[in-house]
Design a protein around this motif. Structure first.
Motif, short mmCIF file in Angstrom:
data_model
loop_
_atom_site.label_atom_id
_atom_site.label_comp_id
_atom_site.label_asym_id
_atom_site.label_seq_id
_atom_site.Cartn_x
_atom_site.Cartn_y
_atom_site.Cartn_z
N ARG A 229 0.84 -1.20 0.00
CA ARG A 229 0.00 0.00 0.00
C ARG A 229 0.87 1.25 0.00
O ARG A 229 1.88 1.33 0.71
CB ARG A 229 -0.91 -0.03 1.24
N TRP A 230 0.49 2.24 -0.79
CA TRP A 230 1.24 3.50 -0.91
C TRP A 230 1.28 4.21 0.45
O TRP A 230 0.25 4.35 1.12
CB TRP A 230 0.57 4.38 -1.94
N ASP A 231 2.45 4.67 0.84
CA ASP A 231 2.64 5.34 2.12
C ASP A 231 3.18 6.74 1.86
O ASP A 231 4.36 6.91 1.53
CB ASP A 231 3.61 4.56 3.00
N PRO A 232 2.33 7.79 1.97
CA PRO A 232 2.79 9.15 1.69
C PRO A 232 3.97 9.58 2.56
O PRO A 232 4.85 10.30 2.09
CB PRO A 232 1.54 10.01 1.99
N THR A 233 3.99 9.15 3.82
CA THR A 233 5.10 9.54 4.69
C THR A 233 6.42 8.99 4.17
O THR A 233 7.43 9.71 4.12
CB THR A 233 4.85 9.03 6.12
N ALA A 234 6.40 7.73 3.78
CA ALA A 234 7.63 7.12 3.25
C ALA A 234 8.07 7.79 1.95
O ALA A 234 9.26 7.82 1.63
CB ALA A 234 7.42 5.63 3.03
N LYS A 235 7.08 8.34 1.22
CA LYS A 235 7.39 9.03 -0.04
C LYS A 235 7.67 10.51 0.19
O LYS A 235 7.84 11.26 -0.77
CB LYS A 235 6.22 8.88 -1.02
N GLN A 236 7.69 10.92 1.45
CA GLN A 236 7.95 12.32 1.84
C GLN A 236 6.95 13.28 1.19
O GLN A 236 7.30 14.35 0.71
CB GLN A 236 9.39 12.72 1.48
N GLN A 237 5.68 12.86 1.20
CA GLN A 237 4.61 13.70 0.68
C GLN A 237 3.85 14.35 1.82
O GLN A 237 3.77 13.81 2.93
CB GLN A 237 3.64 12.87 -0.16
N GLY A 248 6.58 18.11 3.72
CA GLY A 248 5.97 18.77 4.87
C GLY A 248 4.48 18.61 4.90
O GLY A 248 3.90 17.84 4.16
N ASP A 249 3.82 19.39 5.79
CA ASP A 249 2.38 19.35 5.95
C ASP A 249 1.77 20.62 5.41
O ASP A 249 2.39 21.66 5.31
CB ASP A 249 1.99 19.18 7.42
N ALA A 250 0.48 20.54 5.10
CA ALA A 250 -0.26 21.70 4.63
C ALA A 250 -1.60 21.72 5.30
O ALA A 250 -2.08 20.72 5.79
CB ALA A 250 -0.43 21.65 3.11
N GLU A 251 -2.23 22.87 5.29
CA GLU A 251 -3.55 22.98 5.89
C GLU A 251 -4.57 22.29 5.01
O GLU A 251 -4.54 22.39 3.79
CB GLU A 251 -3.92 24.46 6.03
N THR A 252 -5.47 21.53 5.62
CA THR A 252 -6.50 20.83 4.87
C THR A 252 -7.51 21.83 4.34
O THR A 252 -7.99 22.69 5.08
CB THR A 252 -7.22 19.82 5.78
N PRO A 253 -7.86 21.79 3.04
CA PRO A 253 -8.85 22.71 2.50
C PRO A 253 -10.22 22.43 3.07
O PRO A 253 -10.49 21.32 3.54
CB PRO A 253 -8.80 22.42 0.98
#
Length: 262
Positions: A229-237, A248-253
């Motif tokens: 399963r795709w892992d955004p953290t491991a992909k540094q997303q 990094g992180d961004a504010e959720t729309p």
């Protein structure tokens, strides 16, 4: 118990506008409706590929006589007109504070007691998987299920992204698109029901839910799902937001909350 008269009236009013629009824009093929539990509240866990998924899933549930309840950012409830509509149809405001999360859980329990369908996207946001398979999940749906004992219904849908691609700015109505939706059997979490709500327990329940959703989506697509399963953290997303490929992180729309704030 059940939905209040004002809630049902508002749902009916909204449906008079939404259903004809959705029917005009999307041909539909719905399967597995007979697997939906009856006479009880439920937690519905769909895959998430485009911003209009909540409308697709809400349309389906409403047509089955199940009132859909989404988690929505608390700030939306202070917007004139919109906030009043959300309160009337008993959508669930979510705040990030501990006290706010407790209030959200209470509201979710009330909706389940009214035989409503609580829709929680177990991925937490639109999938970051390049091929749009379900990615690594968050624990909100599992936590609510284990705390309430409500059945968890996996659901896969495919095709709405052709009408409104992920993070698009406009619809693509021509030619008319087609959406397919498949409901699975409730996920068996009975062996975890009395277990402590540890990270390991929540991860096990979350993975079972996502495994069920992924299997349904593979059936719809006629393809094999990825082994991992795709892992955004491991992909540094980024975990939220449109520009998720940046670090990094961004504010959720603004919109339905699909994480695990509960």
């Amino acid at each position: 118990m059940g939905e209040s008269r004002s809630s049902r009236a508002m749902f009916t009013f909204l449906a008079c506008w939404v259903r004809p629009t959705m029917n005009a824009l999307l041909g539909k093929e719905w399967r597995g409706q007979e697997r939906l539990p009856r006479g009880t509240g439920m937690i519905v866990c769909p895959n998430h590929v485009t911003e209009i998924d909540p409308i697709v899933v809400g349309h389906f549930l409403y047509n089955q006589g199940i009132m859909p309840h989404f988690l929505a950012k608390a700030s939306l409830f202070s917007v004139p007109v919109i906030g009043s509509i959300l309160r009337t149809i008993k959508q669930i405001p979510v705040e990030r504070s501990t006290a706010g999360a407790n209030r959200s859980l209470d509201a979710a329990r009330d909706a389940l007691a009214d035989n409503g369908g609580i829709v929680i996207y177990p991925e937490g946001t639109l999938t970051r998987d390049p091929d749009m398979w379900p990615m690594k999940g968050r624990s909100g749906a599992a936590r609510l299920a284990l705390q309430t004992g409500a059945p968890v219904v996996p659901l896969a849908q495919w095709g709405a992204q052709d009408l409104f691609p992920r993070y698009a700015t406009r619809f693509h109505p021509v030619p008319r698109k087609h959406v397919r939706l498949l409901v699975g059997e409730p996920v068996d979490l009975s062996d975890l029901q009395d277990a402590p709500l540890t990270r390991a327990t929540l991860d096990t329940a979350t993975n079972r839910i996502l495994d069920a959703v992924t299997a349904l989506l593979a059936e719809l697509r006629g393809e094999e799902a990825p082994e991992e399963r795709w892992d955004p953290t491991a992909k540094q997303q980024k975990s939220t937001g449109r520009h998720f490929e940046e670090h990094g992180d961004a504010e959720t729309p603004p919109g339905p909350v699909t994480g695990d704030q509960l």
